[in-house]
Design a protein around this motif. Structure first.
Motif, PDB file in Angstrom:
ATOM      1  N   ASN A 177      61.999  66.725  63.713  1.00  0.00           N
ATOM      2  CA  ASN A 177      60.995  65.896  63.354  1.00  0.00           C
ATOM      3  C   ASN A 177      60.916  66.888  61.848  1.00  0.00           C
ATOM      4  OD1 ASN A 177      58.233  66.769  62.744  1.00  0.00           O
ATOM      5  ND2 ASN A 177      57.895  66.512  64.411  1.00  0.00           N
ATOM      6  N   PRO A 178      60.670  65.379  60.766  1.00  0.00           N
ATOM      7  CA  PRO A 178      60.564  65.843  59.489  1.00  0.00           C
ATOM      8  C   PRO A 178      59.484  67.013  58.923  1.00  0.00           C
ATOM      9  CG  PRO A 178      59.398  63.884  59.720  1.00  0.00           C
ATOM     10  CD  PRO A 178      59.979  64.675  60.930  1.00  0.00           C
ATOM     11  N   ALA A 179      59.027  67.200  59.738  1.00  0.00           N
ATOM     12  CA  ALA A 179      58.070  68.181  59.256  1.00  0.00           C
ATOM     13  C   ALA A 179      58.457  69.551  59.920  1.00  0.00           C
ATOM     14  CB  ALA A 179      56.028  68.317  60.096  1.00  0.00           C
ATOM     15  N   SER A 180      58.043  69.822  61.128  1.00  0.00           N
ATOM     16  CA  SER A 180      59.116  71.170  61.436  1.00  0.00           C
ATOM     17  C   SER A 180      59.875  71.939  61.834  1.00  0.00           C
ATOM     18  CB  SER A 180      57.859  71.161  63.074  1.00  0.00           C
ATOM     19  OG  SER A 180      59.117  70.513  64.013  1.00  0.00           O
ATOM     20  N   ARG A 181      60.587  70.478  61.487  1.00  0.00           N
ATOM     21  CA  ARG A 181      62.769  70.443  61.553  1.00  0.00           C
ATOM     22  C   ARG A 181      62.656  71.004  63.246  1.00  0.00           C
ATOM     23  NH1 ARG A 181      63.284  68.456  57.794  1.00  0.00           N
ATOM     24  NH2 ARG A 181      65.544  68.607  58.031  1.00  0.00           N
ATOM     25  N   TYR A 182      62.007  70.862  64.092  1.00  0.00           N
ATOM     26  CA  TYR A 182      62.456  70.783  65.159  1.00  0.00           C
ATOM     27  C   TYR A 182      63.061  69.802  66.089  1.00  0.00           C
ATOM     28  CZ  TYR A 182      59.403  75.446  67.572  1.00  0.00           C
ATOM     29  OH  TYR A 182      59.034  76.302  67.612  1.00  0.00           O
ATOM     30  N   ALA A 183      64.018  69.747  67.094  1.00  0.00           N
ATOM     31  CA  ALA A 183      64.169  68.830  67.103  1.00  0.00           C
ATOM     32  C   ALA A 183      64.117  67.576  68.454  1.00  0.00           C
ATOM     33  CB  ALA A 183      65.529  68.908  68.049  1.00  0.00           C
ATOM     34  N   ILE A 184      63.127  65.751  67.257  1.00  0.00           N
ATOM     35  CA  ILE A 184      62.612  65.881  68.787  1.00  0.00           C
ATOM     36  C   ILE A 184      64.110  65.079  69.836  1.00  0.00           C
ATOM     37  CG2 ILE A 184      62.679  63.091  67.916  1.00  0.00           C
ATOM     38  CD1 ILE A 184      60.712  63.320  66.015  1.00  0.00           C
ATOM     39  N   VAL A 185      65.584  65.077  69.254  1.00  0.00           N
ATOM     40  CA  VAL A 185      66.660  64.988  69.844  1.00  0.00           C
ATOM     41  C   VAL A 185      67.190  65.928  69.286  1.00  0.00           C
ATOM     42  CG1 VAL A 185      67.711  63.791  70.960  1.00  0.00           C
ATOM     43  CG2 VAL A 185      65.442  62.931  71.406  1.00  0.00           C
ATOM     44  N   GLY A 186      68.846  66.322  69.590  1.00  0.00           N
ATOM     45  CA  GLY A 186      69.535  67.036  69.440  1.00  0.00           C
ATOM     46  C   GLY A 186      70.333  66.884  70.506  1.00  0.00           C
ATOM     47  N   VAL A 187      71.822  66.989  70.467  1.00  0.00           N
ATOM     48  CA  VAL A 187      73.361  66.459  71.402  1.00  0.00           C
ATOM     49  C   VAL A 187      73.948  67.391  70.784  1.00  0.00           C
ATOM     50  CG1 VAL A 187      74.172  65.289  72.802  1.00  0.00           C
ATOM     51  CG2 VAL A 187      71.794  63.926  71.970  1.00  0.00           C
ATOM     52  N   MET A 188      74.296  68.591  71.746  1.00  0.00           N
ATOM     53  CA  MET A 188      75.529  69.298  71.768  1.00  0.00           C
ATOM     54  C   MET A 188      76.905  68.257  72.651  1.00  0.00           C
ATOM     55  SD  MET A 188      77.253  71.514  70.374  1.00  0.00           S
ATOM     56  CE  MET A 188      76.548  72.932  69.389  1.00  0.00           C
ATOM     57  N   VAL A 189      78.015  67.983  71.864  1.00  0.00           N
ATOM     58  CA  VAL A 189      79.003  66.895  72.562  1.00  0.00           C
ATOM     59  C   VAL A 189      80.085  68.404  71.993  1.00  0.00           C
ATOM     60  CG1 VAL A 189      80.397  65.436  72.743  1.00  0.00           C
ATOM     61  CG2 VAL A 189      77.832  64.625  72.578  1.00  0.00           C
ATOM     62  N   ALA A 190      80.877  68.943  73.714  1.00  0.00           N
ATOM     63  CA  ALA A 190      81.564  69.502  73.712  1.00  0.00           C
ATOM     64  C   ALA A 190      82.738  69.638  74.709  1.00  0.00           C
ATOM     65  CB  ALA A 190      80.904  71.098  73.960  1.00  0.00           C
ATOM     66  N   GLU A 191      84.548  69.780  73.828  1.00  0.00           N
ATOM     67  CA  GLU A 191      85.392  70.104  74.842  1.00  0.00           C
ATOM     68  C   GLU A 191      85.679  71.056  75.741  1.00  0.00           C
ATOM     69  OE1 GLU A 191      88.265  67.151  73.935  1.00  0.00           O
ATOM     70  OE2 GLU A 191      89.607  68.537  75.080  1.00  0.00           O
ATOM     71  N   VAL A 192      85.024  71.581  76.815  1.00  0.00           N
ATOM     72  CA  VAL A 192      85.543  73.330  76.858  1.00  0.00           C
ATOM     73  C   VAL A 192      86.166  73.213  78.477  1.00  0.00           C
ATOM     74  CG1 VAL A 192      84.174  75.154  77.444  1.00  0.00           C
ATOM     75  CG2 VAL A 192      83.376  73.604  76.022  1.00  0.00           C
TER      76      VAL A 192
END
Lengths: 263, 152
Positions: A177-192
């Motif tokens: 979000n450009p004002a709060s910097r909270y994630a409107i969407v955030g995605v973590m892609v990992a190989e574990v």
């Protein structure tokens, strides 16, 4: 703010005792969410139990895993060369939370315990197969977030650290979000441990793994593998910032960006 | 509730309500009104002070959390006759219009310069993400911080 009793805890045990004896006690870590919540009178606890002085819950321990004390601030995680060496995606995530002043106070334990649907760390907890350690037990990241602002934590339970296995590779992409910097969407892609994991925050009621994206990427981490893939928007959040359908679209876009970074 | 904190080098022991905020203690008890309250929702950064060396939003810190802390406010960094290099740079670069955001901007900028190696323009813009200027005078603020960087 409503009136409350402020109590400063000098040990985890004392904090738990204070909470148990309070009519309605809440723990205070950095306070970056709790204090604004109190100021807006969205919460009215009888007692605020400050665990922020428990220095034993602060710091990072990087070895076979990355273990981060619950009271470690986002700024400390972002600045840690050891964390960056082991899981650069986690450093990037911490560096992108809020603003500099929030990162100086906000803690990983507080963020995770709150299960804000738009917080960043929950994407890492589920996406990186973390374990949340508490004063009573250890909880698998997959089982930790249960609903909007709800977690598997029991009444009075205190997070002591969050432990991340070191992934073969991982990347986090976020549409803030450009004002709060909270994630409107955030995605973590990992190989574990040989498996692809996709942790999503911002879109649903709490952080979750996307079965659709994990299935699409199981054959290999390539952007092309996500061509034509979509995720259902059914139970996604819809608010003035983004509709559920737009969030569903962003989940795939952020996943593509994260995968591209891995290539 | 009794709290003891060091503010601009002087120790103060005060009896405050349990729900007192650091910014209220600074402004209303110690008369240090240079620290401003803009939004009161942790967004604007007008209330930024240094607590144990780190820039924090004093409207989002309870007085109890600041117990034992070393706090520096805008009043503690320079004098009218001997401005802090950051204040000097803000004046030289015309980095303030109405001035309301300025104390927070300056305190945030000092921490940013002190804690960042190789600070460049983008670094200043990212570092001041948590400080809003409703005059929208950002360009000169960035110029001032870069100028002060070379003089601090």
């Amino acid at each position: 703010m409503y009136q409350f009793n402020y109590r400063k805890a000098s040990s985890v045990e004392q904090a738990a005792d204070l909470q148990a004896s309070a009519e309605d006690g809440v723990y205070l870590a950095g306070g970056m969410t709790l204090i604004p919540t109190l100021k807006q009178r969205l919460a009215a606890p009888s007692d605020v139990i400050d665990v922020g002085g428990l220095d034993g819950l602060r710091g990072v321990d990087v070895g076979a895993t990355v273990r981060i004390g619950a009271l470690t601030t986002h700024a400390e995680v972002a600045a840690s060369a050891e964390v960056r060496g082991a899981i650069p995606a986690l450093s990037d995530l911490a560096e992108g939370i809020g603003d500099a002043h929030v990162r100086n106070r906000g803690t990983i334990g507080g963020s995770v315990a709150n299960s804000d649907p738009a917080a960043d760390y929950p994407a890492a907890v589920v996406g990186l197969a973390a374990t949340v350690h508490t004063n009573r037990r250890s909880i698998a990241g997959d089982d930790f977030f249960t609903d909007l602002f709800e977690t598997a934590l029991e009444e009075g339970e205190i997070i002591t650290s969050v432990e991340f296995p070191v992934p073969a590779r991982a990347a986090y992409a976020k549409f803030p979000n450009p004002a709060s910097r909270y994630a409107i969407v955030g995605v973590m892609v990992a190989e574990v441990d040989g498996a692809v994991r996709v942790g999503v925050t911002g879109a649903g009621r709490c952080a979750f793994r996307s079965v659709e994206l994990e299935a699409a990427l199981a054959g290999g981490l390539s952007v092309a593998a996500l061509d034509g893939v979509s995720v259902p928007s059914g139970d996604f959040n819809s608010d003035l910032h983004a509709s559920a359908e737009y969030r569903a679209h962003l989940v795939v876009v952020m996943a593509r960006r994260a995968v591209k970074e891995l290539a | 509730m009794e709290v003891t904190l060091t503010v601009n080098g002087a120790s103060h022991t005060l009896d405050v309500p349990d729900n007192a905020l650091l910014v209220e203690v600074l402004r209303e008890r110690l008369g240090l009104t240079g620290t401003h309250v803009g939004c009161d929702t942790s967004q604007c950064g007008a209330c930024v002070v240094h607590m144990d060396g780190c820039a924090v939003k004093s409207c989002t810190v309870l007085a109890g959390q600041a117990d034992g802390a070393d706090v520096t406010t805008i009043e503690g960094i320079g004098t009218v006759d001997a401005l802090h290099p950051m204040q000097e740079a803000f004046r030289d670069c015309h980095a303030l219009q109405c001035g309301f955001c300025t104390p927070g901007m300056i305190m945030a900028a000092i921490d940013l310069v002190q804690s960042t190696d190789d600070l460049d323009e983008q670094g200043v813009r990212d570092g001041l993400e948590g400080n809003l200027c409703r005059c929208t005078g950002y360009h000169n603020i960035v110029r001032a911080v870069l100028a002060a960087r070379d003089n601090m």
